[in-house]
Design a protein around this motif. Structure first.
Motif, short mmCIF file in Angstrom:
data_model
loop_
_atom_site.label_atom_id
_atom_site.label_comp_id
_atom_site.label_asym_id
_atom_site.label_seq_id
_atom_site.Cartn_x
_atom_site.Cartn_y
_atom_site.Cartn_z
N LYS A 13 63.64 41.39 30.56
CA LYS A 13 63.04 40.23 29.89
C LYS A 13 63.40 40.18 28.42
CE LYS A 13 59.05 39.47 32.92
NZ LYS A 13 57.58 39.30 32.97
N ARG A 14 63.37 41.34 27.77
CA ARG A 14 63.74 41.36 26.35
C ARG A 14 65.22 41.03 26.17
NH1 ARG A 14 60.48 46.57 23.72
NH2 ARG A 14 58.40 45.92 24.44
N GLY A 15 66.05 41.48 27.11
CA GLY A 15 67.47 41.18 27.02
C GLY A 15 67.74 39.69 27.14
N ALA A 16 67.06 39.02 28.08
CA ALA A 16 67.24 37.58 28.25
C ALA A 16 66.81 36.83 27.00
CB ALA A 16 66.46 37.11 29.47
N ALA A 17 65.67 37.22 26.42
CA ALA A 17 65.19 36.55 25.21
C ALA A 17 66.13 36.80 24.04
CB ALA A 17 63.78 37.04 24.88
N ALA A 18 66.61 38.04 23.90
CA ALA A 18 67.50 38.37 22.79
C ALA A 18 68.83 37.65 22.94
CB ALA A 18 67.72 39.89 22.74
N TRP A 19 69.33 37.50 24.18
CA TRP A 19 70.60 36.81 24.39
C TRP A 19 70.50 35.34 23.97
CZ3 TRP A 19 75.36 38.46 25.42
CH2 TRP A 19 76.31 37.53 25.84
N VAL A 20 69.40 34.70 24.31
CA VAL A 20 69.20 33.30 23.91
C VAL A 20 69.15 33.20 22.39
CG1 VAL A 20 67.58 31.37 23.96
CG2 VAL A 20 68.04 32.66 26.05
N PHE A 21 68.46 34.14 21.75
CA PHE A 21 68.34 34.10 20.29
C PHE A 21 69.68 34.33 19.61
CE2 PHE A 21 67.66 36.28 16.23
CZ PHE A 21 66.87 35.34 15.57
N VAL A 22 70.44 35.32 20.10
CA VAL A 22 71.74 35.64 19.49
C VAL A 22 72.73 34.48 19.65
CG1 VAL A 22 73.74 37.15 19.69
CG2 VAL A 22 71.45 38.12 19.69
N ASN A 23 72.69 33.81 20.79
CA ASN A 23 73.65 32.76 21.07
C ASN A 23 73.11 31.36 20.75
OD1 ASN A 23 76.06 34.11 22.66
ND2 ASN A 23 74.18 35.08 23.35
N MET A 24 71.99 31.30 20.05
CA MET A 24 71.43 30.01 19.65
C MET A 24 72.36 29.36 18.63
SD MET A 24 67.67 29.30 18.03
CE MET A 24 66.93 30.22 19.40
N PRO A 25 72.72 28.07 18.81
CA PRO A 25 73.61 27.42 17.86
C PRO A 25 72.97 27.30 16.49
CG PRO A 25 72.70 25.84 19.42
CD PRO A 25 72.30 27.19 19.92
N ASP A 26 73.81 27.36 15.47
CA ASP A 26 73.32 27.25 14.10
C ASP A 26 72.74 25.85 13.88
OD1 ASP A 26 74.18 29.78 13.52
OD2 ASP A 26 76.17 29.11 12.89
N PRO A 27 71.64 25.73 13.10
CA PRO A 27 71.05 24.41 12.85
C PRO A 27 71.99 23.54 12.04
CG PRO A 27 70.05 26.10 11.46
CD PRO A 27 70.91 26.83 12.43
N VAL A 28 72.01 22.26 12.41
CA VAL A 28 72.85 21.31 11.70
C VAL A 28 72.19 20.97 10.37
CG1 VAL A 28 73.88 19.02 11.79
CG2 VAL A 28 73.65 20.37 13.89
N PRO A 29 72.90 21.12 9.24
CA PRO A 29 72.30 20.83 7.92
C PRO A 29 71.94 19.35 7.82
CG PRO A 29 74.66 21.18 7.71
CD PRO A 29 74.30 21.57 9.11
N ALA A 30 70.82 19.12 7.16
CA ALA A 30 70.34 17.73 7.02
C ALA A 30 71.24 16.94 6.07
CB ALA A 30 68.91 17.75 6.50
#
Length: 390
Positions: free
Chosen positions: A373-390
């Motif tokens: 479970k921690r691996g799945a959550a960490a994978w999503v966090f690590v591969n989350m796209p960078d926020p688009v600057p306003a």
């Protein structure tokens, strides 16, 4: 393809008596020369010697000792790299705080090289003939050709197709070996359909979140038997007993390595077949964090925790399986169903029983589920796209 996975292939040299004498003499002289360069570096620069500075001081003397240009450069670089590694260890704190005994000892004397340490050869000093299974190698007695080597058919195929870069010459138990670097194309990591958690331990070497248990009972019996034999040999205190002790230690290490290879191969194959990623707990500092009973201390300190994780990591990379390490805190005390975390959830070493919702099962299996479970959550966090600057 996004890169290459590097690993090594070891072959055994089988020289005749004349060839062996020249190679061994060269290897011994290289170690003596490296220790001399290290002493010069420490005397002039402390722990801060660089390749350029050492080349100015030592290159001429190494040439006068009979080393060729490439061999002299490799000796100098080897010494400089050893001090770079030592400085990194000091900065990282692996040798203890500033005034610790271990750190003071490391800083107070030059780096020394073991007589059986490896010496580097590049393609100018060493050439391979794969069809004849021979090498041509530079020595202090000149270039020696047609030095035979032995290896498996699979290793020979890998050498022929993928060998690249430098090779290391080393001696062990009176035998000579060459260790060559192999580059294998690294496949793209697929998007996982979930994660498999792997919990490592002493009694159970690896337990997955699927419930697959790779027990360490048989290996534990083998190591206890080896420990009894070691105690018997240590009591004799003879030269032959010491030689046997070294031989048994290497045999035991090879056996544990073989077991770890089998486990890691199985774990990665299951993850690849089911298109899932692999999550392992970070074990850095486990010996400082975890306390065990007196009779378990020797087993904990000698157990190949890190090796199994390293094998799983590189096999996963070679197979394109997603791999991630997670925080191991409370993985065997946290309920994967309700999230309740309490030491009392683990009434015994092998059993888990949640005090809140009543979920029960093997403690290592529960830990594997939490790691997944921690691996799945960490994978999503690590591969989350960078926020688009306003």
């Amino acid at each position: 393809m996004v890169g290459c996975v590097k690993f090594v292939v070891q072959v055994k040299l089988t020289p005749n008596a004349v060839q062996a004498t020249a190679v061994v003499r060269t290897l011994h002289a290289a170690h003596v020369a490296a220790n001399w360069v290290s002493a010069v570096s420490f005397e002039r620069f402390g722990l801060k010697g660089s390749v350029r500075e050492l080349r100015k001081l030592c290159y001429g003397e190494l040439k006068a000792r009979g080393f060729g240009a490439q061999a002299a450069q490799h000796i100098i670089k080897r010494v400089a790299d050893s001090y770079t590694t030592l400085r990194a260890k000091i900065r990282g704190g692996s040798l203890g705080p500033e005034h610790s005994k271990r750190r003071r000892k490391a800083e107070s004397k030059p780096v020394t090289f073991r007589p059986d340490a490896a010496h580097t050869y590049d393609d100018r000093c060493l050439s391979w003939n794969y069809d004849a299974q021979t090498v041509s190698i530079w020595t202090l007695d000149g270039r020696i050709k047609n030095v035979r080597f032995a290896c498996s058919a699979g290793a020979l195929k890998q050498l022929t197709e993928k060998r690249k870069g430098e090779s290391d010459l080393m001696a062990r138990d009176g035998k000579l070996f060459l260790v060559a670097t192999i580059d294998i194309p690294e496949p793209e990591v697929f998007e996982p359909k979930g994660f498999t958690g792997v919990d490592r331990g002493i009694n159970n070497l690896a337990t997955t979140s699927d419930g697959d248990n790779h027990t360490g009972r048989r290996l534990g019996r083998y190591r206890r038997w080896q420990a009894r034999k070691r105690a018997e040999l240590q009591a004799k205190k003879t030269r032959s007993a010491k030689q046997l002790l070294r031989k048994r230690a290497r045999r035991e290490a090879r056996h544990a390595t073989h077991i770890n290879h089998k486990i890691s191969k199985t774990v990665v194959a299951v993850a690849q077949r089911t298109e899932r990623g692999l999550a392992l707990e970070q074990l850095q500092g486990i010996r400082e964090r975890v306390t065990v009973s007196r009779d378990q201390r020797a087993r904990q300190s000698s157990w190949p925790f890190h090796q199994l994780g390293a094998f799983i990591a590189y096999k996963a990379k070679r197979a394109g399986v997603p791999f991630i390490e997670v925080d191991p805190a409370y993985t065997s005390q946290r309920c994967p169903r309700c999230g309740h975390t309490e030491r009392a959830n683990r009434p015994t070493r092998d059993r888990f029983s949640c005090r809140r919702c009543g979920l029960a099962g093997p403690a290592d299996h529960v830990a594997g589920v939490n790691i997944a479970k921690r691996g799945a959550a960490a994978w999503v966090f690590v591969n989350m796209p960078d926020p688009v600057p306003a």
